[in-house]
Enzyme design. Structure first.
Site, PDB file in Angstrom:
ATOM      1  CD  GLU A   1     -65.137  42.829  48.151  1.00 33.18           C
ATOM      2  OE1 GLU A   1     -66.323  43.180  48.263  1.00 33.18           O
ATOM      3  OE2 GLU A   1     -64.807  41.772  47.609  1.00 33.18           O
TER       4      GLU A   1
ATOM      5  CG  HIS B   1     -64.304  45.366  40.363  1.00 31.39           C
ATOM      6  ND1 HIS B   1     -65.392  44.789  39.744  1.00 31.39           N
ATOM      7  CD2 HIS B   1     -63.205  44.727  39.896  1.00 31.39           C
ATOM      8  CE1 HIS B   1     -64.957  43.843  38.928  1.00 31.39           C
ATOM      9  NE2 HIS B   1     -63.634  43.780  39.004  1.00 31.39           N
TER      10      HIS B   1
END
Ligand code: GRF
Length: 196
Positions: free
Chosen positions: A182, A111
């Site tokens: 990420e 996320h």
């Protein structure tokens, strides 16, 4: 060697990070298939270029818009490919039921914020970065967590902070969070779970 199934919906830059880190960061797992809920996802091209089998399963076109059937069809494909660990890499659909039961504590999600900030129902993609900029936070980042029945609610595995810069737009912030967070913590978290 654990067998990894990756679910995507779009560009697949997180999938590419996983592919690129196989053998270095990811030593205890191997990507054996990629499943997309969109036939136009560029991530499918990335998989094909790396010789990874792909499948498209669309909630509306293939499953009549039924969430349970969608979940069942994905679960069926994961079992067909004998997947041990599922990774949601930019996967924009919510699933429930059978997949969560069959792969309890074996589904990982990335996320693009520091959960519990800017997460939950409806918070995905650029919307997350729009909310972070709207609030005026100076630091954001990314979170990798296990998936349970609560959207973005499972146990946190890894997080990495990223500074917000003056003049950032949602797009420039999204890019920095992907590059600096990420693409780094998702392969690391996948190795953590595969090596358990
Ligand atoms: C990006 O917003 C990313 O932050 C989130 O999913 C979206 C697409 O990622 N995880 P990808 O390029 O498809 O991996």
């Amino acid at each position: 060697m654990k067998r990894i199934g990756v679910l995507i919906s779009g560009g697949g830059t997180n999938l590419q990070a996983l592919i690129d880190k196989q053998g270095t960061v990811i030593k205890s797992g191997k990507i054996v298939c990629v499943c997309s809920n969109s036939a136009s996802a560029y991530g499918l091209e990335r998989a094909k270029k790396s010789g990874i089998p792909t499948r498209v399963i669309r909630k509306n076109a293939d499953c009549g818009g039924d969430a349970e059937e969608f979940s069942r069809r994905i679960c069926e494909y994961m079992k067909e490919m004998q997947v041990d660990i599922i990774v949601l890499a930019g996967f924009m659909a919510i699933f429930s039921g059978e997949l969560l039961r069959e792969y309890s504590n074996r589904i990982i999600n990335i996320h693009p914020s520091l959960i519990p900030s800017f997460c939950g129902k409806g918070m995905y993609g650029l919307k997350v970065h729009e909310a972070a900029l709207g609030y005026g936070v100076k630091v954001t980042g990314a979170t990798v967590h296990l998936v349970n029945e609560v959207v973005d609610g499972g146990r946190i595995l890894l997080q990495k902070a990223v500074n917000v810069q003056d003049g950032d737009t949602p797009e420039t912030l999204q890019r920095r969070v992907m590059e600096e967070a990420e693409w780094i913590i998702l392969p690391q978290a996948v190795e953590m779970v595969c090596s358990q």
